[in-house]
Design a protein around this motif. Structure first.
Motif, PDB file in Angstrom:
ATOM      1  N   ILE A 138       9.719   1.489 -16.421  1.00 56.81           N
ATOM      2  CA  ILE A 138       9.302   2.511 -15.461  1.00 56.81           C
ATOM      3  C   ILE A 138       8.933   3.803 -16.186  1.00 56.81           C
ATOM      4  O   ILE A 138       7.905   4.429 -15.899  1.00 56.81           O
ATOM      5  CB  ILE A 138      10.417   2.756 -14.432  1.00 56.81           C
ATOM      6  N   LYS A 139       9.751   4.215 -17.137  1.00 56.47           N
ATOM      7  CA  LYS A 139       9.471   5.454 -17.862  1.00 56.47           C
ATOM      8  C   LYS A 139       8.189   5.339 -18.687  1.00 56.47           C
ATOM      9  O   LYS A 139       7.374   6.271 -18.724  1.00 56.47           O
ATOM     10  CB  LYS A 139      10.657   5.807 -18.757  1.00 56.47           C
ATOM     11  N   ASN A 140       8.005   4.192 -19.344  1.00 57.79           N
ATOM     12  CA  ASN A 140       6.806   4.008 -20.164  1.00 57.79           C
ATOM     13  C   ASN A 140       5.546   3.969 -19.301  1.00 57.79           C
ATOM     14  O   ASN A 140       4.510   4.523 -19.671  1.00 57.79           O
ATOM     15  CB  ASN A 140       6.922   2.726 -20.988  1.00 57.79           C
ATOM     16  N   ARG A 141       5.645   3.304 -18.148  1.00 60.25           N
ATOM     17  CA  ARG A 141       4.478   3.218 -17.270  1.00 60.25           C
ATOM     18  C   ARG A 141       4.150   4.590 -16.669  1.00 60.25           C
ATOM     19  O   ARG A 141       2.988   4.934 -16.481  1.00 60.25           O
ATOM     20  CB  ARG A 141       4.725   2.200 -16.160  1.00 60.25           C
ATOM     21  N   PRO A 185      14.458  12.022 -21.371  1.00 60.95           N
ATOM     22  CA  PRO A 185      15.414  10.941 -21.677  1.00 60.95           C
ATOM     23  C   PRO A 185      16.655  10.963 -20.790  1.00 60.95           C
ATOM     24  O   PRO A 185      17.208   9.914 -20.468  1.00 60.95           O
ATOM     25  CB  PRO A 185      15.776  11.208 -23.146  1.00 60.95           C
ATOM     26  N   GLU A 186      17.099  12.170 -20.390  1.00 63.46           N
ATOM     27  CA  GLU A 186      18.332  12.263 -19.603  1.00 63.46           C
ATOM     28  C   GLU A 186      18.107  12.023 -18.113  1.00 63.46           C
ATOM     29  O   GLU A 186      19.068  11.907 -17.353  1.00 63.46           O
ATOM     30  CB  GLU A 186      18.975  13.640 -19.801  1.00 63.46           C
ATOM     31  N   GLN A 187      16.831  11.914 -17.691  1.00 63.12           N
ATOM     32  CA  GLN A 187      16.568  11.758 -16.258  1.00 63.12           C
ATOM     33  C   GLN A 187      16.863  10.341 -15.801  1.00 63.12           C
ATOM     34  O   GLN A 187      16.499   9.362 -16.442  1.00 63.12           O
ATOM     35  CB  GLN A 187      15.116  12.099 -15.926  1.00 63.12           C
ATOM     36  N   LYS A 188      17.522  10.235 -14.662  1.00 59.75           N
ATOM     37  CA  LYS A 188      17.831   8.936 -14.083  1.00 59.75           C
ATOM     38  C   LYS A 188      16.603   8.409 -13.352  1.00 59.75           C
ATOM     39  O   LYS A 188      15.768   9.162 -12.883  1.00 59.75           O
ATOM     40  CB  LYS A 188      19.015   9.054 -13.118  1.00 59.75           C
ATOM     41  N   VAL A 189      16.508   7.084 -13.267  1.00 58.46           N
ATOM     42  CA  VAL A 189      15.379   6.466 -12.567  1.00 58.46           C
ATOM     43  C   VAL A 189      15.905   5.493 -11.521  1.00 58.46           C
ATOM     44  O   VAL A 189      17.053   5.105 -11.543  1.00 58.46           O
ATOM     45  CB  VAL A 189      14.438   5.720 -13.544  1.00 58.46           C
ATOM     46  N   VAL A 209       0.853  -1.186   0.000  1.00 53.44           N
ATOM     47  CA  VAL A 209       0.000   0.000   0.000  1.00 53.44           C
ATOM     48  C   VAL A 209       0.894   1.243   0.000  1.00 53.44           C
ATOM     49  O   VAL A 209       1.707   1.424   0.904  1.00 53.44           O
ATOM     50  CB  VAL A 209      -0.929   0.033   1.227  1.00 53.44           C
ATOM     51  N   SER A 210       0.742   2.062  -1.020  1.00 54.10           N
ATOM     52  CA  SER A 210       1.538   3.288  -1.124  1.00 54.10           C
ATOM     53  C   SER A 210       0.632   4.499  -0.955  1.00 54.10           C
ATOM     54  O   SER A 210      -0.224   4.765  -1.802  1.00 54.10           O
ATOM     55  CB  SER A 210       2.255   3.357  -2.477  1.00 54.10           C
ATOM     56  N   LEU A 254       4.791  11.052  -6.958  1.00 55.99           N
ATOM     57  CA  LEU A 254       4.050  10.085  -7.760  1.00 55.99           C
ATOM     58  C   LEU A 254       4.946   9.377  -8.771  1.00 55.99           C
ATOM     59  O   LEU A 254       4.728   8.209  -9.108  1.00 55.99           O
ATOM     60  CB  LEU A 254       2.900  10.790  -8.485  1.00 55.99           C
ATOM     61  N   MET A 255       5.989  10.059  -9.236  1.00 52.97           N
ATOM     62  CA  MET A 255       6.865   9.463 -10.245  1.00 52.97           C
ATOM     63  C   MET A 255       7.658   8.281  -9.703  1.00 52.97           C
ATOM     64  O   MET A 255       8.246   7.523 -10.476  1.00 52.97           O
ATOM     65  CB  MET A 255       7.830  10.517 -10.794  1.00 52.97           C
ATOM     66  N   VAL A 256       7.681   8.112  -8.387  1.00 51.20           N
ATOM     67  CA  VAL A 256       8.391   6.974  -7.800  1.00 51.20           C
ATOM     68  C   VAL A 256       7.569   5.693  -7.921  1.00 51.20           C
ATOM     69  O   VAL A 256       8.120   4.587  -7.962  1.00 51.20           O
ATOM     70  CB  VAL A 256       8.717   7.266  -6.316  1.00 51.20           C
ATOM     71  N   ILE A 257       6.253   5.826  -7.995  1.00 48.76           N
ATOM     72  CA  ILE A 257       5.359   4.672  -7.923  1.00 48.76           C
ATOM     73  C   ILE A 257       5.587   3.649  -9.041  1.00 48.76           C
ATOM     74  O   ILE A 257       5.550   2.438  -8.786  1.00 48.76           O
ATOM     75  CB  ILE A 257       3.890   5.142  -7.899  1.00 48.76           C
TER      76      ILE A 257
END
Length: 321
Positions: free
Chosen positions: A303-306, A317-321, A16-17, A24-27
Motif C-alpha cells: 500500500i505504501k509503495n503504491r 514510515p511511522e504512519q499506520k495504514v 468504483v471509488s 486519496l491515500m485510502v485508495i
C-alpha cells in the motif's frame, strides 16, 4: 443490472471509488485488496475504477457533484447481466446520502467506509446503501443524548471546527445538533476555522460566547486546537468546576496524521498550564486503537509503495495504514 443473476457464475466485479483528494491515500488499500482477491480466487475478476479531481479536496464539496460523477460513469458503460458494480469509497455522510437514492434506483450497492447517518439504515429508503465506518457518528450522538440526559444537562454549547481538512468533527457537529433536539435540549453553536492555522483561531471570543450560553461545552476539533481551547479556558478561570468540557477522540492512541493524540506535553511554554487544564477535560473515544495497523507487513508495504508510485504521495514510515 447490478445484481447477480441466479444460476449464472459471477462475472466482472467493478469497484468504483468516487473520492475527494483528501482521501486519496485510502485508495491503494482498495487496490491491494483487489489484487489479493484476484490472485486468490481465479474464477473472479475484480477491477477498480477511480474517479477524483485534485481540485476537489474535501468531501463536503464532492457531495454536491458525486451523483453527476456516478451517473456519467454508469450510463456510459454497457453492462452484461452477470456484471456487478459496487460504488465504494471513503465517502463522508453527505456523499453517501447523495449517492444512496440513485444507486438504490439502479439496484447497485454503495458502500462507505467513513460516512454515517441515522437514516442510512432505512432499507425502504436506501435499499442498497451500507456503511462500515468504525467511527459511527450516530452512536456518538446517541451516547451524548443518553449521558447528558442522565445528569439532566440539557443546555450545552458545541464549539465546532469548520476546517474541512478533517471533516470528522464537522460531521459530528451536524449530527449532534440533529439528534439532540428541542424541546429537551437547548444547543448553541460556536463555529471556528483552524484551516489557516491553530494560532489564528480566536479562542477568547469563542469561549466567551460558549460560556455565556452553557455550562456544558463539547469541543469538536482536532487535538492541537482542543489543547489551545483548554489552555485559554484555564487562563479565563473556566476550569474551576463551573464548566464541564468534553472532547471527542476518534481513535485510541493511534497517532494518525489526521488525528494526533491529545497530549499536554508539546514542549512549548504552556505545557504546565495544559497539564492542569486537561485534567478537567472529559475525553470520549472509541476503543479501536488496537485494531489499527493489523495488516500483514507485506500488504502494508504494498500500500505504501503504491501510494508513492501511482499517486506521488509519500507515506511516512511511522504512519499506520
Amino acid at each position: 443490472m447490478g445484481s447477480r443473476v441466479e444460476g449464472n457464475p459471477l462475472g466482472n466485479v467493478t469497484i468504483v471509488s468516487i473520492t475527494s483528494y483528501q482521501y486519496l491515500m485510502v485508495i491503494p488499500g482498495y487496490e491491494a485488496g483487489i489484487d489479493y482477491v484476484n490472485a486468490r480466487f481465479p474464477n473472479l475478476h475484480f477491477q477498480h475504477e477511480l474517479i477524483f479531481q485534485k481540485s476537489i479536496y474535501s468531501c463536503d464539496v464532492l457531495a454536491d457533484i458525486s451523483v453527476n460523477f456516478a451517473a456519467e460513469f454508469y450510463y456510459r458503460r454497457k453492462w452484461s447481466a452477470s456484471d456487478l458494480v459496487i460504488f465504494s469509497a471513503p465517502m463522508c455522510s453527505g456523499e453517501l446520502l447523495q449517492l444512496a437514492p440513485i444507486t438504490g434506483y439502479w439496484n447497485v450497492p454503495v458502500v462507505s467506509i467513513v460516512g454515517t447517518s441515522p437514516t442510512i439504515s432505512n432499507r425502504k429508503k436506501y435499499p442498497t446503501a451500507l456503511t462500515t465506518a468504525p467511527l459511527n457518528n450516530s452512536v456518538l450522538a446517541n451516547f451524548f443524548k443518553a449521558f447528558l440526559s442522565h445528569f439532566a444537562w440539557t443546555t450545552l454549547c458545541l464549539i465546532c471546527d469548520n476546517n474541512d481538512v478533517v471533516a470528522y468533527y464537522k460531521a459530528n457537529c451536524g449530527i449532534i445538533k440533529t439528534e439532540l433536539k428541542r424541546p429537551k435540549f437547548d444547543i448553541q453553536t460556536v463555529t471556528v476555522d483552524s484551516k489557516k492555522g491553530r494560532d489564528l483561531v480566536d479562542y477568547d471570543a469563542a469561549l466567551v460566547t460558549a460560556g455565556k450560553s452553557a455550562r456544558v461545552i463539547i469541543i469538536l476539533a482536532r487535538s492541537n486546537v482542543t489543547r489551545q481551547f483548554m489552555i485559554f479556558a484555564h487562563k479565563k478561570n473556566m476550569t474551576q468546576g463551573d464548566y464541564v468540557f468534553f472532547y471527542v477522540e476518534p481513535h485510541t492512541k493511534s497517532n494518525l496524521p489526521e488525528f494526533p493524540n491529545l497530549d499536554w506535553r508539546t514542549g512549548d511554554l504552556d505545557d504546565e498550564v495544559a497539564r492542569v487544564a486537561l485534567t478537567l477535560l472529559i475525553v470520549i473515544t472509541f476503543d479501536n486503537g488496537p485494531s489499527i495497523d493489523q495488516l500483514p507487513s507485506k500488504t502494508a508495504a504494498f500500500i505504501k509503495n503504491r501510494t508513492a508510485s501511482q499517486y506521488n504521495i509519500t507515506v511516512p514510515p511511522e504512519q499506520k495504514v
